[in-house]
Design an enzyme around this catalytic site. Structure first.
Site, PDB file in Angstrom:
ATOM      1  N   HIS A   1       6.204 -27.690   9.638  1.00 56.77           N
ATOM      2  CA  HIS A   1       7.403 -27.838   9.502  1.00 56.77           C
ATOM      3  C   HIS A   1       8.012 -29.482  10.027  1.00 56.77           C
ATOM      4  O   HIS A   1       8.428 -30.389   9.139  1.00 56.77           O
ATOM      5  CB  HIS A   1       8.562 -26.861   9.960  1.00 56.77           C
TER       6      HIS A   1
ATOM      7  N   LYS B   1      10.885 -22.489  21.512  1.00 55.96           N
ATOM      8  CA  LYS B   1      11.815 -21.127  21.422  1.00 55.96           C
ATOM      9  C   LYS B   1      12.624 -20.879  22.722  1.00 55.96           C
ATOM     10  O   LYS B   1      12.341 -21.699  23.568  1.00 55.96           O
ATOM     11  CB  LYS B   1      10.642 -20.052  21.107  1.00 55.96           C
TER      12      LYS B   1
ATOM     13  N   HIS C   1       8.999 -23.545   3.911  1.00 56.92           N
ATOM     14  CA  HIS C   1      10.378 -23.411   3.464  1.00 56.92           C
ATOM     15  C   HIS C   1      11.235 -24.667   3.653  1.00 56.92           C
ATOM     16  O   HIS C   1      12.505 -24.802   3.428  1.00 56.92           O
ATOM     17  CB  HIS C   1      10.873 -22.163   3.697  1.00 56.92           C
TER      18      HIS C   1
ATOM     19  N   ASP D   1       2.425 -23.267  15.026  1.00 61.08           N
ATOM     20  CA  ASP D   1       3.205 -22.438  14.174  1.00 61.08           C
ATOM     21  C   ASP D   1       4.559 -23.517  13.411  1.00 61.08           C
ATOM     22  O   ASP D   1       4.955 -23.091  12.378  1.00 61.08           O
ATOM     23  CB  ASP D   1       3.813 -21.533  15.166  1.00 61.08           C
TER      24      ASP D   1
ATOM     25  N   ARG E   1       0.647  -1.221  -0.002  1.00 65.94           N
ATOM     26  CA  ARG E   1      -0.213  -0.153  -0.079  1.00 65.94           C
ATOM     27  C   ARG E   1       0.753   1.229  -0.020  1.00 65.94           C
ATOM     28  O   ARG E   1       0.500   2.259  -0.323  1.00 65.94           O
ATOM     29  CB  ARG E   1      -0.965  -0.005   1.352  1.00 65.94           C
TER      30      ARG E   1
HETATM   31  P1  NAP Z   1       4.641  -7.882   7.327  1.00 65.26           P
HETATM   32  O1  NAP Z   1       6.475  -7.425   7.848  1.00 65.26           O
HETATM   33  O2  NAP Z   1       3.516  -7.376   8.332  1.00 65.26           O
HETATM   34  O3  NAP Z   1       4.567  -7.127   6.011  1.00 65.26           O
HETATM   35  C1  NAP Z   1       3.190  -7.211   5.426  1.00 65.26           C
HETATM   36  C2  NAP Z   1       3.377  -6.643   3.967  1.00 65.26           C
HETATM   37  O4  NAP Z   1       1.994  -6.656   3.418  1.00 65.26           O
HETATM   38  C3  NAP Z   1       4.041  -5.244   4.100  1.00 65.26           C
HETATM   39  O5  NAP Z   1       4.606  -5.280   2.680  1.00 65.26           O
HETATM   40  C4  NAP Z   1       2.748  -4.215   3.955  1.00 65.26           C
HETATM   41  O6  NAP Z   1       2.871  -3.165   3.358  1.00 65.26           O
HETATM   42  C5  NAP Z   1       1.887  -5.361   2.879  1.00 65.26           C
HETATM   43  N1  NAP Z   1       0.216  -5.197   3.116  1.00 65.26           N
HETATM   44  C6  NAP Z   1      -0.254  -5.052   4.278  1.00 65.26           C
HETATM   45  N2  NAP Z   1      -1.818  -4.755   4.065  1.00 65.26           N
HETATM   46  C7  NAP Z   1      -1.932  -4.738   2.766  1.00 65.26           C
HETATM   47  C8  NAP Z   1      -3.070  -4.769   1.854  1.00 65.26           C
HETATM   48  N3  NAP Z   1      -4.245  -4.266   2.271  1.00 65.26           N
HETATM   49  N4  NAP Z   1      -2.543  -4.412   0.774  1.00 65.26           N
HETATM   50  C9  NAP Z   1      -1.645  -4.645   0.121  1.00 65.26           C
HETATM   51  N5  NAP Z   1      -0.377  -4.857   0.965  1.00 65.26           N
HETATM   52  C10 NAP Z   1      -0.566  -4.811   2.048  1.00 65.26           C
HETATM   53  O7  NAP Z   1       4.578  -9.605   7.332  1.00 65.26           O
HETATM   54  P2  NAP Z   1       5.671 -10.439   6.906  1.00 65.26           P
HETATM   55  O8  NAP Z   1       6.278 -10.899   8.349  1.00 65.26           O
HETATM   56  O9  NAP Z   1       6.434 -10.003   5.769  1.00 65.26           O
HETATM   57  O10 NAP Z   1       4.785 -11.699   6.582  1.00 65.26           O
HETATM   58  C11 NAP Z   1       4.233 -11.721   5.307  1.00 65.26           C
HETATM   59  C12 NAP Z   1       3.477 -13.254   5.052  1.00 65.26           C
HETATM   60  O11 NAP Z   1       4.572 -14.284   5.413  1.00 65.26           O
HETATM   61  C13 NAP Z   1       2.391 -13.496   6.274  1.00 65.26           C
HETATM   62  O12 NAP Z   1       1.723 -14.477   5.774  1.00 65.26           O
HETATM   63  C14 NAP Z   1       3.490 -14.323   7.372  1.00 65.26           C
HETATM   64  O13 NAP Z   1       2.555 -15.241   8.250  1.00 65.26           O
HETATM   65  C15 NAP Z   1       4.340 -15.071   6.325  1.00 65.26           C
HETATM   66  N6  NAP Z   1       5.667 -15.672   6.977  1.00 65.26           N
HETATM   67  C16 NAP Z   1       6.480 -14.476   7.222  1.00 65.26           C
HETATM   68  C17 NAP Z   1       7.804 -15.164   7.992  1.00 65.26           C
HETATM   69  C18 NAP Z   1       8.606 -13.870   8.312  1.00 65.26           C
HETATM   70  O14 NAP Z   1       9.844 -14.662   8.792  1.00 65.26           O
HETATM   71  N7  NAP Z   1       8.433 -12.625   8.313  1.00 65.26           N
HETATM   72  C19 NAP Z   1       7.914 -16.503   7.894  1.00 65.26           C
HETATM   73  C20 NAP Z   1       6.933 -17.361   7.580  1.00 65.26           C
HETATM   74  C21 NAP Z   1       5.751 -17.025   7.317  1.00 65.26           C
HETATM   75  P3  NAP Z   1       1.721  -1.890   3.459  1.00 65.26           P
HETATM   76  O15 NAP Z   1       1.423  -1.832   5.061  1.00 65.26           O
HETATM   77  O16 NAP Z   1       2.699  -0.793   2.996  1.00 65.26           O
HETATM   78  O17 NAP Z   1       0.759  -2.313   2.831  1.00 65.26           O
END
Ligand code: NAP
Length: 483
Positions: free
Chosen positions: A240, A331, A178, A235, A51
């Protein structure tokens, strides 16, 4: 010897959530490494979407700064960084709104693979799938990559599968775990199915027990809000550890191809016995060794969410009946270590006498750190002094065995993204597999209510003492959690 890298076909990869933690830490650095290795064709393109309002030039600068920070100097160079960033575009859009979608549609090319990585909160997966179709962006050959968590229980996983199925065929959906992209995990399949050595022994007659450990030193960090509603069982265990269990226990697929492998994994999940309440230990870390406890880390106050879970799992099929699988994950444990240990039974008779030291043969498959395998065997201690036995590991550490090639193993994410472009679903979970995994997990979680709160364990320890009792009872011990 340097690995031969075969370029994938041209693609447009759209990363929804392109400014988020996962995109920044894993997806973009992984793509850069594949690019630098020559695996991305010259006209591949990456389109970030979120966004936040910014133009492509600003996003490219952010990506360049990020890669300079995260990729070690030996693995980056200014020229390839510039060339990589030239492949990148950015579109501001809201998954739940209409703005930005026509701009995204205009950027995409007709004659290349289209892949859409849903790196946003799972609540937005359905919105994204619907918008892609409304705006005519997804075609019959498009692929969507879906992150974990895939549902919260069987019912929600089924609902999410149904939502995705409204817009995509199963063959277009890549549910990522992963762990399946890790080099050792794939090597496990090579060891099992490309050698005659192990498979004849790979059953309850010769395997005494299997231990799967995924130990982390980190706490819940900034993920308290998500984690407190999930816990270690949802989780880590449901996805995994369950996937690792499947790869260890499955029958040989008739071919190394997506549905053949996934059919075999599904059969394992279906053969799992329900877990008896006495075979589960839950724990939650408390303050210790200068580290905060879970409640403070998660910022959630008093909570019964488990940050550790250990299970004794039994598989009711001909191959495994009678061999327990012990699984644990947690953890804030004493070391970061993930491994699978297959312990073989004792020889039927010792010709060296009872007094001679004897250790079981153990095949240790190490996922992190230092991916590799070790096979512990007994040999004669060298030198005079009679027949004294000694346990030595045959080390199959990749870095040593494969030299430069082994030291530069691609990260799980980069390998899996390239599989998406190749259209290879072997290392991705099928919808029925995920639902079956939840069907097995849900009753375990439902049993928590009657079992009382989780056992406390000190941050930096090996986990709750009760987890030890789970094995002592069977005359066994957990392997030490060591880095
Ligand atoms: P995050 O840091 O909260 O990032 C979320 C992203 O989505 C941001 O780029 C945000 O940007 C965008 N976003 C939020 N609302 C949106 C909307 N309405 N329209 C378009 N874009 C939107 O989350 P994350 O940690 O990267 O995780 C992303 C996914 O990967 C999740 O499903 C999470 O469960 C999964 N995951 C993450 C990890 C990890 O290590 N981080 C590991 C395994 C799985 P804006 O707010 O600018 O829109």
């Amino acid at each position: 010897m340097v690995a031969r890298v075969i370029p994938v076909e041209p693609f447009d990869l759209v990363i929804f959530g392109a400014t988020g933690d996962l995109a920044r830490r894993k997806i973009l650095p992984g793509l850069y490494r594949r690019f630098r290795d020559g695996q991305m064709p010259d006209d591949a393109r990456i389109i970030g979407a979120a966004r936040g309002r910014m133009d492509s030039a600003t996003y490219r600068r952010e990506v360049a700064a990020l890669l300079n920070e995260l990729v070690p100097p030996a693995r980056r160079d200014a020229q390839s960084l510039r060339a990589f960033c030239r492949r990148i575009e950015y579109v501001a859009l809201d998954a739940a709104g209409d703005g930005g979608w026509p701009q995204l549609a205009a950027l995409l090319r007709e004659d290349v693979v289209r892949a859409f990585y849903f790196s946003v909160a799972p609540a937005l997966f359905g919105e994204l799938a619907a918008r892609l179709h409304e705006h005519g962006i997804a075609n019959a050959d498009s692929r969507v990559v879906v992150e974990k968590p895939f549902g919260h229980d069987q019912e929600s996983a089924r609902a999410l599968n149904a939502t995705l199925a409204r817009h995509f065929d199963e063959a277009q959906i890549y549910r990522i775990d992963h762990y399946l992209g890790k080099e050792t995990v794939q090597n496990l399949m090579a060891v099992r199915f490309a050698n005659t050595l192990f498979e004849p022994l790979w059953n309850a007659r010769f395997v005494d027990n299997v231990q799967i450990t995924v130990a982390e030193t980190v706490g819940v960090e900034g993920r308290g809000a998500y984690y407190d509603g999930a816990g270690a069982m949802r989780d880590m265990m449901q996805n995994h550890l369950m996937q690792l269990l499947c790869l260890i226990a499955m029958e040989p697929p008739f071919r190394f191809e997506p549905d053949a492998v996934r059919d075999e994994k599904l059969k394992v999940i279906r053969a799992l016995d329900p877990v008896d309440g006495r075979d589960v230990v839950r724990g939650q870390y408390r303050a210790g060794q200068g580290l905060a406890g879970y409640a403070e880390d998660a910022g959630c106050g008093a909570s019964d969410t488990e940050t550790f879970v250990a299970l004794k799992v039994q598989i009711s099929n001909w191959r495994w009946k009678g061999t327990p699988f012990y699984l644990r994950t947690g953890k804030r444990l004493s070391a970061r270590a993930s491994e699978i240990a297959v312990t073989f039974r004792a020889p039927p008779h010792s010709i060296f006498g009872e007094s001679e030291r004897w250790q079981e043969n153990v095949l240790v498959i190490r996922l992190q750190p230092d991916e590799g395998m070790k096979l512990h065997v007994m040999i004669k201690e060298p030198g005079p002094g009679g027949m004294r036995l000694k346990d030595v590991p045959l080390d199959m550490s990749f870095a040593e065995a494969l030299g430069e090639e082994g030291a530069d193993i691609p990260d799980a994410y980069e390998r899996l993204i390239m599989d998406v472009i190749r259209g290879n679903q072997t290392l991705f979970m099928r919808g029925d597999e995920v639902e079956a995994a939840w069907a097995w997990t849900d009753p375990v979680i439902a049993g928590w209510a009657a079992a009382g709160p989780p056992h406390g364990y000190g941050a930096g320890s090996a986990g709750p003492e009760d987890a030890e009792r789970l094995l002592h009872r069977d005359g066994r011990r957990w392997r030490e959690i060591a880095p």
